[in-house]
Scaffold this motif. Structure first.
Motif, PDB file in Angstrom:
ATOM      1  N   SER A 235       0.818  -1.218   0.000  1.00 46.93           N
ATOM      2  CA  SER A 235       0.000   0.000   0.000  1.00 46.93           C
ATOM      3  C   SER A 235       0.847   1.263   0.000  1.00 46.93           C
ATOM      4  O   SER A 235       0.358   2.349  -0.329  1.00 46.93           O
ATOM      5  N   GLY A 236       2.112   1.132   0.388  1.00 46.07           N
ATOM      6  CA  GLY A 236       2.960   2.307   0.522  1.00 46.07           C
ATOM      7  C   GLY A 236       2.522   3.216   1.646  1.00 46.07           C
ATOM      8  O   GLY A 236       2.779   4.422   1.631  1.00 46.07           O
ATOM      9  N   ASP A 237       1.865   2.632   2.641  1.00 44.69           N
ATOM     10  CA  ASP A 237       1.326   3.429   3.748  1.00 44.69           C
ATOM     11  C   ASP A 237       1.541   2.687   5.058  1.00 44.69           C
ATOM     12  O   ASP A 237       1.882   1.501   5.072  1.00 44.69           O
ATOM     13  N   PHE A 238       1.306   3.401   6.153  1.00 42.70           N
ATOM     14  CA  PHE A 238       1.438   2.815   7.474  1.00 42.70           C
ATOM     15  C   PHE A 238       0.183   2.020   7.829  1.00 42.70           C
ATOM     16  O   PHE A 238      -0.781   1.977   7.058  1.00 42.70           O
ATOM     17  N   ALA A 239       0.201   1.419   9.012  1.00 44.17           N
ATOM     18  CA  ALA A 239      -0.891   0.534   9.439  1.00 44.17           C
ATOM     19  C   ALA A 239      -2.089   1.330   9.931  1.00 44.17           C
ATOM     20  O   ALA A 239      -2.351   1.420  11.128  1.00 44.17           O
ATOM     21  N   SER A 240      -2.802   1.909   8.994  1.00 45.03           N
ATOM     22  CA  SER A 240      -4.065   2.608   9.261  1.00 45.03           C
ATOM     23  C   SER A 240      -4.014   3.443  10.543  1.00 45.03           C
ATOM     24  O   SER A 240      -3.040   4.132  10.802  1.00 45.03           O
ATOM     25  N   VAL A 241      -5.068   3.357  11.361  1.00 46.30           N
ATOM     26  CA  VAL A 241      -5.145   4.199  12.560  1.00 46.30           C
ATOM     27  C   VAL A 241      -4.147   3.790  13.633  1.00 46.30           C
ATOM     28  O   VAL A 241      -3.898   4.546  14.572  1.00 46.30           O
ATOM     29  N   TRP A 242      -3.556   2.606  13.500  1.00 46.56           N
ATOM     30  CA  TRP A 242      -2.635   2.145  14.541  1.00 46.56           C
ATOM     31  C   TRP A 242      -1.256   2.782  14.411  1.00 46.56           C
ATOM     32  O   TRP A 242      -0.478   2.760  15.339  1.00 46.56           O
ATOM     33  N   GLN A 243      -0.944   3.316  13.241  1.00 48.50           N
ATOM     34  CA  GLN A 243       0.305   4.062  13.061  1.00 48.50           C
ATOM     35  C   GLN A 243      -0.060   5.454  12.532  1.00 48.50           C
ATOM     36  O   GLN A 243       0.051   5.725  11.336  1.00 48.50           O
ATOM     37  N   PRO A 244      -0.513   6.336  13.429  1.00 49.86           N
ATOM     38  CA  PRO A 244      -1.028   7.651  13.012  1.00 49.86           C
ATOM     39  C   PRO A 244       0.077   8.636  12.635  1.00 49.86           C
ATOM     40  O   PRO A 244       0.304   9.639  13.321  1.00 49.86           O
ATOM     41  N   VAL A 245       0.751   8.356  11.538  1.00 47.97           N
ATOM     42  CA  VAL A 245       1.798   9.255  11.060  1.00 47.97           C
ATOM     43  C   VAL A 245       1.131  10.408  10.310  1.00 47.97           C
ATOM     44  O   VAL A 245       0.345  10.171   9.396  1.00 47.97           O
ATOM     45  N   PRO A 246       1.408  11.662  10.688  1.00 50.31           N
ATOM     46  CA  PRO A 246       0.772  12.806  10.018  1.00 50.31           C
ATOM     47  C   PRO A 246       1.001  12.777   8.515  1.00 50.31           C
ATOM     48  O   PRO A 246       2.103  12.449   8.057  1.00 50.31           O
ATOM     49  N   PRO A 247      -0.016  13.101   7.721  1.00 45.81           N
ATOM     50  CA  PRO A 247       0.111  13.018   6.267  1.00 45.81           C
ATOM     51  C   PRO A 247       1.153  13.968   5.679  1.00 45.81           C
ATOM     52  O   PRO A 247       1.706  13.699   4.617  1.00 45.81           O
ATOM     53  N   GLY A 248       1.453  15.068   6.330  1.00 49.64           N
ATOM     54  CA  GLY A 248       2.373  16.040   5.756  1.00 49.64           C
ATOM     55  C   GLY A 248       3.827  15.839   6.115  1.00 49.64           C
ATOM     56  O   GLY A 248       4.680  16.653   5.733  1.00 49.64           O
ATOM     57  N   ILE A 249       4.155  14.764   6.826  1.00 52.21           N
ATOM     58  CA  ILE A 249       5.534  14.570   7.262  1.00 52.21           C
ATOM     59  C   ILE A 249       6.431  14.291   6.057  1.00 52.21           C
ATOM     60  O   ILE A 249       6.063  13.537   5.154  1.00 52.21           O
ATOM     61  N   PRO A 250       7.630  14.913   5.978  1.00 54.58           N
ATOM     62  CA  PRO A 250       8.519  14.699   4.830  1.00 54.58           C
ATOM     63  C   PRO A 250       8.939  13.231   4.710  1.00 54.58           C
ATOM     64  O   PRO A 250       9.258  12.581   5.695  1.00 54.58           O
ATOM     65  N   GLY A 251       8.940  12.727   3.477  1.00 54.02           N
ATOM     66  CA  GLY A 251       9.370  11.361   3.226  1.00 54.02           C
ATOM     67  C   GLY A 251       8.444  10.315   3.792  1.00 54.02           C
ATOM     68  O   GLY A 251       8.875   9.185   4.073  1.00 54.02           O
ATOM     69  N   ARG A 252       7.177  10.643   3.938  1.00 58.23           N
ATOM     70  CA  ARG A 252       6.236   9.727   4.585  1.00 58.23           C
ATOM     71  C   ARG A 252       6.131   8.391   3.860  1.00 58.23           C
ATOM     72  O   ARG A 252       6.131   7.333   4.492  1.00 58.23           O
ATOM     73  N   ALA A 253       6.043   8.417   2.535  1.00 55.45           N
ATOM     74  CA  ALA A 253       5.910   7.177   1.767  1.00 55.45           C
ATOM     75  C   ALA A 253       7.143   6.290   1.937  1.00 55.45           C
ATOM     76  O   ALA A 253       7.028   5.067   2.089  1.00 55.45           O
ATOM     77  N   PHE A 254       8.318   6.913   1.937  1.00 51.28           N
ATOM     78  CA  PHE A 254       9.557   6.151   2.129  1.00 51.28           C
ATOM     79  C   PHE A 254       9.603   5.535   3.521  1.00 51.28           C
ATOM     80  O   PHE A 254       9.973   4.362   3.686  1.00 51.28           O
ATOM     81  N   LEU A 255       9.208   6.320   4.531  1.00 48.74           N
ATOM     82  CA  LEU A 255       9.197   5.805   5.902  1.00 48.74           C
ATOM     83  C   LEU A 255       8.211   4.656   6.058  1.00 48.74           C
ATOM     84  O   LEU A 255       8.468   3.708   6.804  1.00 48.74           O
TER      85      LEU A 255
END
Length: 271
Positions: free
Chosen positions: A25-45
């Motif tokens: 998915s290129g994303d974190f684990a839904s609500v269990w990993q609430p990484v802010p959408p605007g954080i730099p390099g979010r997709a890579f992280l």
């Protein structure tokens, strides 16, 4: 003490599944990993996070790599807790849902640490004495026990959403929401104060396992295209496995023990 294979394998499979979901998915684990959408390099992280869960989960499947894998998961889940959930608690300390989310991740920290503490020896390559042995096992149990009342309180404060997740074929769905909330609290208190801790951990494992089987599996079958429900199933599975791991740490303890013995704890941690 050695944790028997089954709990560790289920724990590993759940993390492997979470890792695969994140990678695809290129994303974190839904609500269990609430990484802010605007954080730099979010997709890579998110990809890095998924890779850590996948590789560490695979490492747990082999006795040869369980020590570094469990250490990696202990660090990873602790960072997950401190970086993503603790700030939410600080920002909204009166919202129990933020405490409940943190408690779910705390169970994973406790189980990962317990796997490491039970497997690491002075001969291990990644051996850190303060994280291994009887004292570490005791602290990991304490962390798990502290998490359970917070989960129970979340059930009680959000009764209707909890009741809505109870299978429709069960009578008095609201009553079951009360029962599960109180059961989480009772299990945590029992483990914390060593009042029938083996029985309490076993019943907690059975309850969370039933919740996984009768709530999340049917939900996934009904909506298999939704990533959220797959994440929910895997999170519920990994929490069940965490409880299983804690239960297995008591397997040499009496079922009807009302006290904690230092000698017994030392014996458990050195088996």
């Amino acid at each position: 003490m050695r944790i028997s294979v089954l709990g560790r394998v289920v724990f590993a499979i759940a993390f492997i599944g979470l890792g695969i979901l994140s990678l695809f998915s290129g994303d974190f684990a839904s609500v269990w990993q609430p990484v802010p959408p605007g954080i730099p390099g979010r997709a890579f992280l998110a990809v890095v996070s998924g890779a850590v869960m996948l590789i560490a989960g695979l490492g747990l499947l082999s006795r040869r790599t369980v020590v570094p894998a469990s250490l990696a998961l202990t660090i990873y889940t602790l960072v997950w807790l401190l970086a993503l959930h603790v700030p939410r608690i600080v920002a909204a300390p009166t919202q129990e849902i933020t405490w409940g989310g943190a408690a779910e991740i705390l169970t994973l920290v406790a189980a990962s640490w317990m796997l490491y503490a039970s497997a690491a020896t002075p001969a291990s390559r990644f051996y850190f004495a303060p994280l291994a042995g009887a004292k570490a096992v005791h602290i990991a149990r304490f962390l798990f026990a502290v998490a359970l009342p917070l989960l129970g309180l979340e059930h009680l404060l959000y009764l209707q959403p909890t009741a809505d997740m109870v299978p429709a074929w069960l009578p008095d769905r609201l009553g079951w929401a009360y029962v599960t909330g109180l059961a989480h609290i009772a299990a945590g208190v029992a483990i914390l104060f060593a009042v029938l801790p083996r029985l309490a951990a076993t019943l907690e494992t059975v309850m969370t396992g039933i919740f996984t089987l009768f709530v999340w599996i049917p939900t996934v079958m009904a909506t298999p295209a939704q990533r959220f429900v797959w994440t929910g199933l895997l999170i519920s599975t990994v929490i069940t496995a965490a409880a299983w791991i804690v239960t297995e740490s008591y397997r040499s303890a009496p079922w009807f023990s009302f006290s904690r013995s230092r000698n017994q704890l030392t014996d458990l941690a050195t088996r």
